[in-house]
Design an enzyme around this catalytic site. Sequence first.
Site, mmCIF file in Angstrom:
data_model
loop_
_atom_site.group_PDB
_atom_site.id
_atom_site.type_symbol
_atom_site.label_atom_id
_atom_site.label_comp_id
_atom_site.label_asym_id
_atom_site.label_seq_id
_atom_site.Cartn_x
_atom_site.Cartn_y
_atom_site.Cartn_z
ATOM 1 N N SER A 22 -13.408 5.878 -9.817
ATOM 2 C CA SER A 22 -13.050 4.651 -9.114
ATOM 3 C C SER A 22 -13.429 3.432 -9.948
ATOM 4 C CB SER A 22 -13.729 4.643 -7.738
ATOM 5 O OG SER A 22 -13.130 3.711 -6.884
ATOM 6 N N ALA A 44 -9.775 9.039 -11.339
ATOM 7 C CA ALA A 44 -9.688 9.031 -9.862
ATOM 8 C C ALA A 44 -9.957 7.645 -9.321
ATOM 9 C CB ALA A 44 -10.646 10.056 -9.270
ATOM 10 N N PRO A 47 -6.954 3.263 -5.247
ATOM 11 C CA PRO A 47 -7.614 2.597 -4.121
ATOM 12 C C PRO A 47 -7.262 3.273 -2.805
ATOM 13 C CG PRO A 47 -5.737 1.321 -4.873
ATOM 14 C CD PRO A 47 -5.914 2.426 -5.862
ATOM 15 N N LYS A 63 1.315 -2.477 -3.054
ATOM 16 C CA LYS A 63 1.037 -3.742 -3.729
ATOM 17 C C LYS A 63 -0.346 -3.701 -4.385
ATOM 18 C CE LYS A 63 0.621 -8.710 -2.831
ATOM 19 N NZ LYS A 63 0.725 -9.781 -1.796
#
Length: 358
Positions: A22, A44, A47, A63
């Site tokens: 992340s 990974a 979001p 988006k």
Amino acid sequence: MISDTDIPVITYVTPKGGIAASAGTFILISGHVAVMTPGTTCGAAMPVTMSAPGDSPQAADQKTINFLAAHMKTIAEDRGRPGDIAARFVTENLSLNADEALEQGIIDYTADNLDSLLAKVDGLEIDVNDKNIILKTKDAEIVSIDKNLEEKVINVVSDPTVAMLLLMLGIYGLIIGFNSPGFFLPEVLGAICLILGLYGIGTFEVNLVAGFLIILGVGLLVAEVFTPTYGILGVGGVISIVLGILLMPLEPMMPIAWFSKFKVMAIGVGVIGAGLMLIIIAGIWRLRKLSPVHGVEEFANSKGVVIEELNPYGQIKIKGEIWNAVSMGQTTIPTGERVRVVARNDLELVVEPINENK
């Protein structure tokens, strides 16, 4: 911050088994030199968000994904790394181990430990904001920079889970304190937890609707305490708070495992709130079953002593209080005589003498 610095930054994923997932992947590829220990993983970075209470975390809207993918690609290309591979960390949730990341060009080296890393980068020439800098890391002194007290506190309270727990502890503390004034400890601790919780919430993105749900829940709990409805408002308040907590975080870069832990915490808050309401309702029920201690029944059959002769009006002392009294039957009762209350007329007691021989 890493992009603007004039000091070379080496990002290093270690020890073996560690991950840079992340937001950690963004940090990894931002370094002027990126290194991983064999057995570590990166990537990974798609979001996620929790769309509805009880649901599993879902991918964020397109988006947001497109924006973060472009940002990841820009960072990678600025460091001479393949932007298309970096973008796939976000768009496809791609994960790479250390060897794969090195082969794909995402990192520059693999190193088993810090000494090995420093040996490999010694003499390396890198570009830092259009300035060529040669790294001289051989026999370099390693200085560990620990967090100061302020940074440690901020690091703890900025965790969304901790912030919400502090917020709830503060709210429950204030409710308990206001319901039993005079002790002050619940109010003081509650106020401290509430302030820390609000500060922590201010460090991450939150859902405004969730905030309104929590405020509504607190209002319902307060209303339950001061205008008991046998749990109706209290249950509504607990449900509203739990829903608010579940919907609160909007941080797209939090790992999926974190959302699971956050959900458990929200349920725990609900259980604690339900327990608190049960205790309050049980207390109210017991109070409702007690005989009145004021009004007509307050002094029924109680005994007192005449302190001003009743002729037929005077005063008696009863339960440590001085009351106006009148003798039943308009008889005279001398000072010092023991009497029994037989009735009450507003602020005047009707009494009769006690026959000690009976």
